[in-house]
Design a protein around this motif. Structure first.
Motif, PDB file in Angstrom:
ATOM      1  N   PRO A 183       0.837  -1.208   0.000  1.00  0.00           N
ATOM      2  CA  PRO A 183       0.000   0.000   0.000  1.00  0.00           C
ATOM      3  C   PRO A 183       0.870   1.256   0.000  1.00  0.00           C
ATOM      4  O   PRO A 183       1.716   1.420   0.872  1.00  0.00           O
ATOM      5  N   LEU A 184       0.680   2.099  -0.994  1.00  0.00           N
ATOM      6  CA  LEU A 184       1.412   3.373  -1.055  1.00  0.00           C
ATOM      7  C   LEU A 184       0.404   4.489  -0.803  1.00  0.00           C
ATOM      8  O   LEU A 184      -0.776   4.215  -0.607  1.00  0.00           O
ATOM      9  N   GLN A 185       0.871   5.738  -0.881  1.00  0.00           N
ATOM     10  CA  GLN A 185      -0.049   6.830  -0.586  1.00  0.00           C
ATOM     11  C   GLN A 185      -1.190   6.937  -1.596  1.00  0.00           C
ATOM     12  O   GLN A 185      -2.340   7.152  -1.248  1.00  0.00           O
ATOM     13  N   LEU A 186      -0.869   6.746  -2.879  1.00  0.00           N
ATOM     14  CA  LEU A 186      -1.875   6.979  -3.922  1.00  0.00           C
ATOM     15  C   LEU A 186      -2.510   5.704  -4.450  1.00  0.00           C
ATOM     16  O   LEU A 186      -3.356   5.747  -5.338  1.00  0.00           O
ATOM     17  N   GLY A 187      -2.039   4.583  -3.969  1.00  0.00           N
ATOM     18  CA  GLY A 187      -2.593   3.334  -4.479  1.00  0.00           C
ATOM     19  C   GLY A 187      -1.756   2.148  -4.063  1.00  0.00           C
ATOM     20  O   GLY A 187      -0.986   2.209  -3.104  1.00  0.00           O
ATOM     21  N   ILE A 188      -1.897   1.082  -4.847  1.00  0.00           N
ATOM     22  CA  ILE A 188      -1.262  -0.178  -4.469  1.00  0.00           C
ATOM     23  C   ILE A 188      -0.218  -0.559  -5.518  1.00  0.00           C
ATOM     24  O   ILE A 188      -0.482  -0.487  -6.718  1.00  0.00           O
ATOM     25  N   ARG A 189       0.957  -0.953  -5.038  1.00  0.00           N
ATOM     26  CA  ARG A 189       2.000  -1.397  -5.968  1.00  0.00           C
ATOM     27  C   ARG A 189       1.965  -2.921  -6.071  1.00  0.00           C
ATOM     28  O   ARG A 189       2.050  -3.625  -5.079  1.00  0.00           O
ATOM     29  N   VAL A 190       1.867  -3.374  -7.318  1.00  0.00           N
ATOM     30  CA  VAL A 190       1.833  -4.808  -7.583  1.00  0.00           C
ATOM     31  C   VAL A 190       3.147  -5.167  -8.281  1.00  0.00           C
ATOM     32  O   VAL A 190       3.464  -4.625  -9.334  1.00  0.00           O
ATOM     33  N   ALA A 191       3.902  -6.058  -7.684  1.00  0.00           N
ATOM     34  CA  ALA A 191       5.206  -6.411  -8.263  1.00  0.00           C
ATOM     35  C   ALA A 191       5.041  -7.577  -9.246  1.00  0.00           C
ATOM     36  O   ALA A 191       4.930  -8.733  -8.836  1.00  0.00           O
ATOM     37  N   ALA A 192       5.004  -7.241 -10.533  1.00  0.00           N
ATOM     38  CA  ALA A 192       4.916  -8.290 -11.561  1.00  0.00           C
ATOM     39  C   ALA A 192       6.218  -9.099 -11.567  1.00  0.00           C
ATOM     40  O   ALA A 192       6.235 -10.266 -11.952  1.00  0.00           O
ATOM     41  N   CYS A 193       7.291  -8.459 -11.119  1.00  0.00           N
ATOM     42  CA  CYS A 193       8.609  -9.105 -11.150  1.00  0.00           C
ATOM     43  C   CYS A 193       8.700 -10.308 -10.217  1.00  0.00           C
ATOM     44  O   CYS A 193       9.491 -11.218 -10.471  1.00  0.00           O
ATOM     45  N   SER A 194       7.879 -10.307  -9.176  1.00  0.00           N
ATOM     46  CA  SER A 194       8.081 -11.369  -8.177  1.00  0.00           C
ATOM     47  C   SER A 194       7.019 -12.466  -8.215  1.00  0.00           C
ATOM     48  O   SER A 194       7.105 -13.429  -7.468  1.00  0.00           O
ATOM     49  N   MET A 195       6.021 -12.311  -9.096  1.00  0.00           N
ATOM     50  CA  MET A 195       4.943 -13.327  -9.120  1.00  0.00           C
ATOM     51  C   MET A 195       5.101 -14.295 -10.282  1.00  0.00           C
ATOM     52  O   MET A 195       5.204 -13.860 -11.438  1.00  0.00           O
ATOM     53  N   PRO A 196       5.078 -15.594 -10.017  1.00  0.00           N
ATOM     54  CA  PRO A 196       5.143 -16.537 -11.132  1.00  0.00           C
ATOM     55  C   PRO A 196       3.878 -16.456 -11.988  1.00  0.00           C
ATOM     56  O   PRO A 196       2.829 -16.030 -11.504  1.00  0.00           O
ATOM     57  N   LEU A 197       3.995 -16.861 -13.237  1.00  0.00           N
ATOM     58  CA  LEU A 197       2.883 -16.714 -14.185  1.00  0.00           C
ATOM     59  C   LEU A 197       1.584 -17.313 -13.659  1.00  0.00           C
ATOM     60  O   LEU A 197       0.524 -16.703 -13.749  1.00  0.00           O
ATOM     61  N   GLU A 198       1.677 -18.515 -13.081  1.00  0.00           N
ATOM     62  CA  GLU A 198       0.406 -19.164 -12.682  1.00  0.00           C
ATOM     63  C   GLU A 198      -0.255 -18.442 -11.512  1.00  0.00           C
ATOM     64  O   GLU A 198      -1.469 -18.500 -11.360  1.00  0.00           O
ATOM     65  N   LYS A 199       0.543 -17.724 -10.719  1.00  0.00           N
ATOM     66  CA  LYS A 199      -0.077 -17.042  -9.573  1.00  0.00           C
ATOM     67  C   LYS A 199      -0.656 -15.684  -9.947  1.00  0.00           C
ATOM     68  O   LYS A 199      -1.575 -15.207  -9.303  1.00  0.00           O
ATOM     69  N   ILE A 200      -0.102 -15.062 -10.972  1.00  0.00           N
ATOM     70  CA  ILE A 200      -0.552 -13.692 -11.287  1.00  0.00           C
ATOM     71  C   ILE A 200      -1.963 -13.710 -11.874  1.00  0.00           C
ATOM     72  O   ILE A 200      -2.739 -12.764 -11.692  1.00  0.00           O
ATOM     73  N   SER A 201      -2.294 -14.810 -12.501  1.00  0.00           N
ATOM     74  CA  SER A 201      -3.614 -14.914 -13.097  1.00  0.00           C
ATOM     75  C   SER A 201      -4.677 -14.944 -11.987  1.00  0.00           C
ATOM     76  O   SER A 201      -4.586 -15.746 -11.064  1.00  0.00           O
ATOM     77  N   GLY A 202      -5.628 -14.032 -12.086  1.00  0.00           N
ATOM     78  CA  GLY A 202      -6.689 -13.973 -11.066  1.00  0.00           C
ATOM     79  C   GLY A 202      -6.470 -12.869 -10.035  1.00  0.00           C
ATOM     80  O   GLY A 202      -7.408 -12.480  -9.333  1.00  0.00           O
TER      81      GLY A 202
END
Ligand SMILES: Cc1ncc(COP(=O)(O)O)c(C=O)c1O
Length: 415
Positions: free
Chosen positions: A382-401
């Motif tokens: 959680p940042l001040q203006l929104g949420i940061r989602v790290a695409a760099c750290s999520m494996p392909l099968e987990k990012i879906s959904g």
């Protein structure tokens, strides 16, 4: 009242870092629920599909071939010449800028940003960056007696760089300051993945040149920490060509980092590089920053500098490195694309993503949304203006959904 021994300027300094807090919560959840059940979208490093730190094979090969004495040795204060030459060539090699170039080795990109803020903003003055930004800029400003001011990065529709907001803020700061340091983290901005287009760069430079023409001192720092994750080299670096015909009171700097581009995060090696039309400005740049190096860390990791120089000089190694970087970039882009596409299909608003480690979801209540997401064992920052989602750290099968779950979490929080 408890006793404080810290000097007055250092009292009440505690670091609040939402990234480390979110990551720690994620690690706790992994201990309880197991790695497979938890989605970690908090970390700013590339993890492979098995969740291990991704390391570029060419960097690993050269690291293992490099003698220990190269790591044990001291380096030159300004950085080893082979290294600083390599950095200058990496940044300015293809550009048609006419002028003078300097570089100084620093402890990562952080060290480069530190030196720029320490030496190119007056004590008490504002340093300008965008409202969506890497939180550490503020810490470095506080540490060095400066303050951070921001402009709105995006227009109201959240579709483009906000040229008007940038221009207005520069103008207002320069009514009271004689000089201004501006930090633009592009391409592959943290935390949004935004990159200024060619036109947006032109507009920025026109605005800054007009203030320089009025006698103000302008220093522009391009934070390029994630550049190799933005696009293919020619495209990603093309903006450097724009820094042509700048007056002597307009200094352009770049914070170069081996952390992401070489997957060498912990080796703490980077550089502050500069371009000016005035030879003396570059001489002063090297003298001033050498002074700061000596005062702060003396010199930085010799072994990493040797490796960087070798990977630049040897054409075969350089080609192999470029291929490794492209493969990692494609992996991150593939993950990000899943999130971006799914966000579009489920109606989750995101700010414009052009490439890189992170995607940002604007939110009025980022903490609550992240708390709600935790119920699905998804951890984001959680940042001040929104949420940061790290695409760099999520494996392909987990990012879906994940996008859909974020959308649901937002609805729960709003209702
Ligand atoms: C925007 C930005 N700039 C610079 C850095 C500096 O990284 P390092 O000091 O590891 O090179 C980071 C690291 O997270 C970053 O996110």
């Amino acid at each position: 009242m408890s006793m404080s021994m810290a000097a007055s300027h250092a009292v009440n300094r505690t670091l609040y870092d939402p990234i480390f807090i979110a990551n720690a919560a994620c690690k706790d959840a992994i201990k309880i629920h197991g790695k497979d059940k938890v989605t970690n979208a908090t970390i700013g490093v590339v993890l492979d599909e098995e969740g291990k730190l991704a390391v570029l094979p060419t960097v690993e090969k050269i690291f293992r071939e490099t003698p220990l004495t190269d790591f044990a040795s001291y380096a030159a204060l300004l950085g080893n010449a082979e290294y600083t030459d390599a950095v200058k060539n990496i940044i300015f090699g293809e550009s048609k800028c006419q002028g003078y170039f300097g570089a100084v080795a620093t402890a990562g990109g952080t060290g480069a940003i530190h030196h720029a803020i320490a030496n190119y903003a007056e004590r008490g003055d504002a340093v300008l960056t965008s409202d969506w930004c890497w939180g550490n800029y503020k810490t470095i400003c506080a540490e060095t007696g400066k303050r951070l001011e921001t402009f709105k990065l995006f227009n109201d529709e959240l579709t483009r760089f906000n040229v008007t907001a940038f221009s207005d803020k520069v103008e207002s700061l320069l009514t009271t300051q004689n000089s201004l340091l501006i930090i633009l983290n592009t391409p592959a901005h943290n935390p949004t993945g935004y990159a200024l287009s060619g036109d947006e760069w032109d507009a920025v430079l026109e605005i800054l040149k007009s203030h320089a023409a009025e006698g103000k001192k302008i220093s522009l720092l391009a934070d390029i920490a994630y550049i190799d994750f933005a696009a293919e080299k020619k495209v990603a670096w093309s903006f450097v060509d724009k820094f042509k015909n700048l007056p002597p009171n307009f200094l352009t700097m770049f914070s170069f980092s081996m952390s992401k581009s070489y997957t060498f995060y912990g080796q703490r090696t980077g550089a502050l590089a500069a371009y000016s039309s005035d030879e003396n400005v570059i001489k002063e740049f090297e003298d001033t920053n050498k002074f700061s190096c000596r005062a702060i860390w003396s010199n930085v990791n010799n072994g990493a500098q040797v490796i960087c120089a070798k990977l630049y000089r040897d054409k075969n190694l350089a080609d192999a490195l470029t291929k490794d970087q492209a493969a990692l970039r494609e992996l991150v882009n593939k993950r990000a694309k899943i999130f971006v596409d799914e966000a579009q299909s489920c109606g989750l608003k995101i700010v414009p993503y052009r490439g890189g480690f992170f995607i940002a979801v604007p939110s009025d209540n980022p903490v609550a949304v992240c708390e709600e997401l935790k119920k699905d064992l998804i951890f984001a920052v959680p940042l001040q203006l929104g949420i940061r989602v790290a695409a760099c750290s999520m494996p392909l099968e987990k990012i879906s959904g994940v996008a859909k779950k974020m959308r649901n979490a937002q609805c729960v929080v709003r209702n």
